[in-house]
Design a protein around this motif. Structure first.
Motif, PDB file in Angstrom:
ATOM      1  N   SER A 108      55.614 -47.153  28.465  1.00  0.00           N
ATOM      2  CA  SER A 108      56.029 -48.514  28.833  1.00  0.00           C
ATOM      3  C   SER A 108      56.192 -48.679  30.337  1.00  0.00           C
ATOM      4  CB  SER A 108      57.359 -48.851  28.149  1.00  0.00           C
ATOM      5  OG  SER A 108      58.396 -48.056  28.700  1.00  0.00           O
ATOM      6  N   GLY A 109      56.238 -47.566  31.052  1.00  0.00           N
ATOM      7  CA  GLY A 109      56.512 -47.634  32.485  1.00  0.00           C
ATOM      8  C   GLY A 109      58.003 -47.505  32.778  1.00  0.00           C
ATOM      9  N   LEU A 110      58.810 -47.609  31.733  1.00  0.00           N
ATOM     10  CA  LEU A 110      60.258 -47.476  31.873  1.00  0.00           C
ATOM     11  C   LEU A 110      60.679 -46.028  31.646  1.00  0.00           C
ATOM     12  CD1 LEU A 110      61.337 -50.570  29.767  1.00  0.00           C
ATOM     13  CD2 LEU A 110      61.167 -50.423  32.267  1.00  0.00           C
ATOM     14  N   ARG A 111      61.853 -45.697  32.174  1.00  0.00           N
ATOM     15  CA  ARG A 111      62.436 -44.377  31.978  1.00  0.00           C
ATOM     16  C   ARG A 111      63.886 -44.581  31.584  1.00  0.00           C
ATOM     17  NH1 ARG A 111      57.771 -44.001  32.181  1.00  0.00           N
ATOM     18  NH2 ARG A 111      56.483 -42.617  33.424  1.00  0.00           N
ATOM     19  N   ARG A 112      64.382 -43.707  30.703  1.00  0.00           N
ATOM     20  CA  ARG A 112      65.789 -43.727  30.311  1.00  0.00           C
ATOM     21  C   ARG A 112      66.361 -42.323  30.464  1.00  0.00           C
ATOM     22  NH1 ARG A 112      64.761 -46.819  24.743  1.00  0.00           N
ATOM     23  NH2 ARG A 112      64.128 -48.825  25.615  1.00  0.00           N
ATOM     24  N   VAL A 113      67.654 -42.281  30.686  1.00  0.00           N
ATOM     25  CA  VAL A 113      68.329 -40.998  30.859  1.00  0.00           C
ATOM     26  C   VAL A 113      68.492 -40.333  29.495  1.00  0.00           C
ATOM     27  CG1 VAL A 113      70.423 -39.842  31.663  1.00  0.00           C
ATOM     28  CG2 VAL A 113      69.536 -41.815  32.901  1.00  0.00           C
ATOM     29  N   ALA A 114      68.095 -39.073  29.436  1.00  0.00           N
ATOM     30  CA  ALA A 114      68.179 -38.279  28.210  1.00  0.00           C
ATOM     31  C   ALA A 114      69.487 -37.497  28.184  1.00  0.00           C
ATOM     32  CB  ALA A 114      66.992 -37.321  28.150  1.00  0.00           C
ATOM     33  N   ARG A 115      69.700 -36.772  27.097  1.00  0.00           N
ATOM     34  CA  ARG A 115      70.899 -35.918  26.977  1.00  0.00           C
ATOM     35  C   ARG A 115      70.983 -34.926  28.126  1.00  0.00           C
ATOM     36  NH1 ARG A 115      69.149 -35.190  21.201  1.00  0.00           N
ATOM     37  NH2 ARG A 115      67.979 -33.527  22.174  1.00  0.00           N
ATOM     38  N   SER A 116      69.836 -34.525  28.636  1.00  0.00           N
ATOM     39  CA  SER A 116      69.771 -33.539  29.718  1.00  0.00           C
ATOM     40  C   SER A 116      70.095 -34.144  31.084  1.00  0.00           C
ATOM     41  CB  SER A 116      68.372 -32.931  29.774  1.00  0.00           C
ATOM     42  OG  SER A 116      67.422 -33.944  30.084  1.00  0.00           O
ATOM     43  N   ASN A 117      70.380 -35.445  31.106  1.00  0.00           N
ATOM     44  CA  ASN A 117      70.607 -36.212  32.347  1.00  0.00           C
ATOM     45  C   ASN A 117      69.340 -36.353  33.180  1.00  0.00           C
ATOM     46  OD1 ASN A 117      73.282 -36.980  31.983  1.00  0.00           O
ATOM     47  ND2 ASN A 117      74.020 -35.002  32.732  1.00  0.00           N
ATOM     48  N   ARG A 118      68.203 -36.117  32.546  1.00  0.00           N
ATOM     49  CA  ARG A 118      66.920 -36.325  33.218  1.00  0.00           C
ATOM     50  C   ARG A 118      66.257 -37.557  32.626  1.00  0.00           C
ATOM     51  NH1 ARG A 118      64.797 -30.116  33.420  1.00  0.00           N
ATOM     52  NH2 ARG A 118      66.275 -29.447  34.989  1.00  0.00           N
ATOM     53  N   GLN A 119      65.316 -38.088  33.362  1.00  0.00           N
ATOM     54  CA  GLN A 119      64.598 -39.279  32.915  1.00  0.00           C
ATOM     55  C   GLN A 119      63.528 -38.902  31.888  1.00  0.00           C
ATOM     56  OE1 GLN A 119      65.116 -42.609  34.175  1.00  0.00           O
ATOM     57  NE2 GLN A 119      66.981 -41.631  34.894  1.00  0.00           N
ATOM     58  N   GLN A 120      63.396 -39.713  30.853  1.00  0.00           N
ATOM     59  CA  GLN A 120      62.331 -39.525  29.870  1.00  0.00           C
ATOM     60  C   GLN A 120      61.525 -40.805  29.762  1.00  0.00           C
ATOM     61  OE1 GLN A 120      63.945 -38.257  26.080  1.00  0.00           O
ATOM     62  NE2 GLN A 120      64.050 -36.128  26.725  1.00  0.00           N
ATOM     63  N   ILE A 121      60.254 -40.652  29.412  1.00  0.00           N
ATOM     64  CA  ILE A 121      59.358 -41.784  29.225  1.00  0.00           C
ATOM     65  C   ILE A 121      59.817 -42.602  28.026  1.00  0.00           C
ATOM     66  CG2 ILE A 121      57.003 -42.428  28.536  1.00  0.00           C
ATOM     67  CD1 ILE A 121      56.056 -39.866  29.957  1.00  0.00           C
ATOM     68  N   VAL A 122      59.762 -43.922  28.170  1.00  0.00           N
ATOM     69  CA  VAL A 122      60.009 -44.811  27.042  1.00  0.00           C
ATOM     70  C   VAL A 122      58.658 -45.108  26.420  1.00  0.00           C
ATOM     71  CG1 VAL A 122      60.872 -47.062  26.297  1.00  0.00           C
ATOM     72  CG2 VAL A 122      62.054 -45.812  28.129  1.00  0.00           C
ATOM     73  N   TRP A 123      58.460 -44.609  25.200  1.00  0.00           N
ATOM     74  CA  TRP A 123      57.210 -44.810  24.457  1.00  0.00           C
ATOM     75  C   TRP A 123      57.317 -46.059  23.599  1.00  0.00           C
ATOM     76  CZ3 TRP A 123      53.211 -42.139  25.963  1.00  0.00           C
ATOM     77  CH2 TRP A 123      53.396 -40.873  26.533  1.00  0.00           C
ATOM     78  N   VAL A 124      56.235 -46.829  23.553  1.00  0.00           N
ATOM     79  CA  VAL A 124      56.184 -48.051  22.752  1.00  0.00           C
ATOM     80  C   VAL A 124      54.929 -48.001  21.896  1.00  0.00           C
ATOM     81  CG1 VAL A 124      56.058 -50.577  22.848  1.00  0.00           C
ATOM     82  CG2 VAL A 124      57.369 -49.342  24.575  1.00  0.00           C
ATOM     83  N   ALA A 125      55.085 -48.376  20.625  1.00  0.00           N
ATOM     84  CA  ALA A 125      53.935 -48.450  19.734  1.00  0.00           C
ATOM     85  C   ALA A 125      53.111 -49.682  20.095  1.00  0.00           C
ATOM     86  CB  ALA A 125      54.375 -48.527  18.279  1.00  0.00           C
ATOM     87  N   ILE A 126      51.807 -49.551  20.004  1.00  0.00           N
ATOM     88  CA  ILE A 126      50.918 -50.687  20.249  1.00  0.00           C
ATOM     89  C   ILE A 126      50.630 -51.326  18.903  1.00  0.00           C
ATOM     90  CG2 ILE A 126      48.644 -51.387  21.070  1.00  0.00           C
ATOM     91  CD1 ILE A 126      48.809 -48.988  23.007  1.00  0.00           C
ATOM     92  N   TRP A 127      51.059 -52.545  18.760  1.00  0.00           N
ATOM     93  CA  TRP A 127      50.977 -53.215  17.462  1.00  0.00           C
ATOM     94  C   TRP A 127      49.630 -53.748  17.259  1.00  0.00           C
ATOM     95  CZ3 TRP A 127      55.191 -52.212  14.668  1.00  0.00           C
ATOM     96  CH2 TRP A 127      56.309 -51.794  15.367  1.00  0.00           C
TER      97      TRP A 127
END
Length: 127
Positions: A108-127
């Motif tokens: 998605s181009g977005l990142r969210r903080v994971a349990r590890s306090n690192r950024q992870q890719i936000v995956w989105v399904a293509i409908w």
């Protein structure tokens, strides 16, 4: 006519590369990954046996369904792993690239903080 010679540093790298392949015990493997069983030719027999039992299309389907369940907000690996707790994360994470190559999910181009306090890719399904 003047002939061009390769710089000594480049010749040295070529020699090192040649020496590596001559001493590399896996150099005779023409294909590092066997498509029949999804294991490297250099893997031990136990890894090959485990890979033979793996059904990547089933895993891809499960990961895709998990991603779809988060809707347009998408999800990060931590969320997928929590949802698919019966599957090891080492079996889940390789599915992202395959699903993206097939055009079923996207970064998605977005990142969210994971349990590890690192950024992870936000995956989105293509409908």
């Amino acid at each position: 006519m003047t002939t061009l010679q390769r710089p000594a540093t480049l010749q040295s790298r070529e020699t090192q590369s040649s020496q590596f392949y001559q001493s590399n015990p896996f150099a005779d493997c023409t294909d590092l990954f066997s498509p029949e069983n999804m294991a490297r030719c250099s893997d031990p027999d136990t890894s090959k046996a485990a890979a033979a039992l793996l059904d990547p299309t089933k895993l891809e389907f499960e990961v895709l369904e998990a991603i779809k369940s988060f809707g347009s907000n998408g999800c990060i690996s931590d969320q997928i792993e929590a949802k698919l707790s019966h599957i090891k994360c080492s079996s889940v994470t390789p599915r992202y690239a395959k699903l993206a190559q097939k055009g079923l999910i996207r970064d998605s181009g977005l990142r969210r903080v994971a349990r590890s306090n690192r950024q992870q890719i936000v995956w989105v399904a293509i409908w």
